[in-house]
Design an enzyme around this catalytic site. Structure first.
Site, short mmCIF file in Angstrom:
data_model
loop_
_atom_site.label_atom_id
_atom_site.label_comp_id
_atom_site.label_asym_id
_atom_site.label_seq_id
_atom_site.Cartn_x
_atom_site.Cartn_y
_atom_site.Cartn_z
N LYS A 48 4.70 122.80 40.82
CA LYS A 48 4.39 124.31 40.38
C LYS A 48 5.51 125.13 41.23
CE LYS A 48 -0.39 123.27 40.05
NZ LYS A 48 -0.81 123.65 38.74
N ASP A 76 -1.59 115.95 48.77
CA ASP A 76 -1.16 116.65 47.33
C ASP A 76 -1.08 117.98 47.56
OD1 ASP A 76 -2.36 116.30 44.02
OD2 ASP A 76 -1.10 117.72 44.87
N TYR A 105 -8.15 117.09 41.96
CA TYR A 105 -7.38 116.41 41.07
C TYR A 105 -6.00 116.42 41.24
CZ TYR A 105 -5.14 116.90 36.14
OH TYR A 105 -4.32 116.57 34.99
P1 KE4 Z 1 0.91 118.70 36.47
O1 KE4 Z 1 0.91 117.41 35.86
O2 KE4 Z 1 -0.09 119.56 35.74
O3 KE4 Z 1 2.18 119.32 36.82
O4 KE4 Z 1 0.28 118.49 37.82
C1 KE4 Z 1 -1.03 117.91 38.00
C2 KE4 Z 1 -1.72 118.25 39.41
C3 KE4 Z 1 -1.61 117.66 40.55
N1 KE4 Z 1 -2.12 117.96 41.82
C4 KE4 Z 1 -2.75 119.12 41.71
C5 KE4 Z 1 -3.43 119.63 43.07
C6 KE4 Z 1 -2.82 120.05 40.87
O5 KE4 Z 1 -3.39 121.23 40.86
C7 KE4 Z 1 -2.10 119.66 39.54
C8 KE4 Z 1 -2.33 120.55 38.30
N2 KE4 Z 1 -3.04 121.77 38.34
C9 KE4 Z 1 -3.71 122.12 37.33
C10 KE4 Z 1 -4.82 123.43 37.52
N3 KE4 Z 1 -5.88 123.03 38.01
C11 KE4 Z 1 -2.76 122.42 36.12
C12 KE4 Z 1 -3.26 123.17 34.87
C13 KE4 Z 1 -3.51 122.14 33.86
O6 KE4 Z 1 -3.94 121.08 33.84
O7 KE4 Z 1 -3.05 122.89 32.56
#
Ligand code: KE4
Length: 434
Positions: free
Chosen positions: A274, A241, A146
């Site tokens: 993060k 990523d 993701y």
């Molecule tokens: P954000 O847009 O949520 O800040 O980041 C997206 C993203 C991009 N790349 C990786 C590897 C990520 O894990 C994420 C976001 N992770 C999720 C947890 N699986 C955030 C939790 C959520 O979607 O509420």
């Protein structure tokens, strides 16, 4: 706990009237595991307290950012002081230069970096930059990875081998994902075929080096090495990523872990998030100067953001980086993570439950299988009912693991030996119920 005594339930019902699903991000709704989401009233160190005043040992830590634990005094002070100087200016500040310099120092594959407000924004921008810099449109991603919810990345594997993907979300027109190839993680044959067929049209390959969005699955060293070689051979940019793994699995991120096995290994672009914001909205993407200088205002690739490099968020990020750079931080974090994993594994074995664990630094995953899965398809064969029993059994005992079998877990510097022992004790009871 009945409706009129359960404030989580009352809040959830109230929230569902005004916010879709009652949450501002889907995974929080407990849809995968059932039951009522815990509304957090406050958090401190390794714990949070829900709307009923119930304490939980928190192994989510906001899905990665809270590596120091909640409310670290030095970070709180830095945020409070920054807030008194102003919340946002829409103009450059010294602090974002300082944070950029620190990121480049810690991630030597990057020569320049741009700060943004979310991992999605960083990933989306990195893809646009790769397309602009190469003049190509196609990209490769992997099933189970993701990279945020930008349209071009909401894609599931196409019907046939190395065929172009289909949208995973309504509202994403097929033509938007027609350039996105979705391959199986760790599948060398598919990788070779995809490059043989499309290599000269590929702008980039984007990967989660340790995939935390299918729980915890490592790319094999051979697979990672081949991704690097093929990107170089065909002139596609290799995008790491590290939104989740950056500053989480090691101070230098997952790329520093792979560089131990592959001398000189480095990606072309890195996406971060993060931990670098310490819990505030802050993410970043960066890479070699020649590529990054394609970005506006210097080059033709447009990218912008009102709150990019926000002065309060950068104060939070800088204070967090200052703490994680202290000598021994990752050794201690990794030792705690491994102790937890070993304890859970021991408890499962004792109960005769098939169980496998893996971890790197402060990030971990566990599976209700004897052997660690190598791809998304395998992860998704997990016995959902068993997982939900495990999740709720732990939750009832005050331990908060990820409310979905495809999510990773996170240790913080604030978790104590007693917290780990209590978690293992709870698991020992719960495994007997599986
Ligand atoms: P954000 O847009 O949520 O800040 O980041 C997206 C993203 C991009 N790349 C990786 C590897 C990520 O894990 C994420 C976001 N992770 C999720 C947890 N699986 C955030 C939790 C959520 O979607 O509420």
């Amino acid at each position: 706990m009945t409706h009129d005594t359960d404030r989580n339930l009352q809040l959830f019902q109230r929230a569902q009237k005004v916010i879709p699903g009652g949450v501002n991000s889907p995974v929080r709704a407990f849809k995968a595991v059932g039951g009522t989401p815990r509304f957090v009233q406050r958090a401190q160190g390794a714990y949070f307290w829900d709307a009923n005043g119930q304490r939980y040992i928190d192994y989510i830590g906001s899905w990665g950012p809270m590596i120091l634990g909640h409310g670290h005094p030095a970070v709180v002070n830095a945020v409070q002081s920054a807030a008194l100087e102003g919340f946002s200016f829409g103009a450059p500040t010294e602090r974002e230069v300082e944070l950029a310099e620190q990121i480049l120092e810690l991630v030597p594959s990057m020569q320049m970096v741009r700060l943004v407000s979310s991992g999605t924004e960083a990933g989306m921008s990195a893809i646009r930059l790769a397309r602009g810099a190469t003049g190509r449109s196609k990209l490769i991603k992997f099933e189970g990875c993701y990279h945020g919810h930008a349209d071009a990345l909401l894609v599931k594997a196409g019907s046939g081998l190395a065929t172009f993907g289909n949208p995973t979300s309504a509202g994403v027109p097929p033509e938007v994902v027609q350039h996105t190839l979705v391959l199986e993680y760790n599948n060398l044959a598919q990788l070779e075929e995809a490059f043989a067929l499309h290599g000269k049209d590929l702008a980039c390959l984007i990967i989660e080096p340790i995939a935390g969005n299918m729980n915890f699955v490592r790319a094999s060293v051979a697979f990672m090495q081949r991704c690097r070689e093929l990107c170089t051979q065909y002139g596609a940019l290799f995008v790491f990523d590290e939104v989740m793994t950056g500053f989480r699995v090691a101070l230098g991120g997952a790329q520093s872990v792979y560089a131990k096995s592959i001398p000189g290994f480095e990606p072309d672009l890195t996406v971060l998030g993060k931990v670098i914001g310490g819990g505030m909205p802050l993410a970043a993407f960066g890479g070699k100067r020649a590529v990054m200088e394609q970005l506006a205002p210097l080059g033709p690739v447009y990218q912008a953001g009102t709150l990019s490099g926000n002065p309060v968020a950068t104060a939070c990020g800088l204070a967090t980086l200052r703490e994680i750079r202290t000598p021994g931080f990752y050794e201690s974090l990794e030792a705690k993570t491994r102790r937890l994993m070993a304890g859970l594994k021991g408890a499962a074995l004792q109960a005769g439950v098939p169980f496998s664990v893996d971890s790197e630094g402060g990030m971990f995953g566990f599976f209700l299988f004897d052997a660690l899965p190598q791809n998304y398809a395998k992860v998704m064969t997990t016995n959902g009912k068993q997982f939900n029993t495990l999740f709720h059994g732990m939750l009832d005992r005050g331990v908060y693991f990820a409310p979905a079998l495809y999510e990773a877990g996170f240790m913080s510097a604030a978790h104590s030996e007693d917290d780990i022992a209590a978690t293992i004790e709870a698991a020992t009871e719960v495994f007997k119920k599986l």
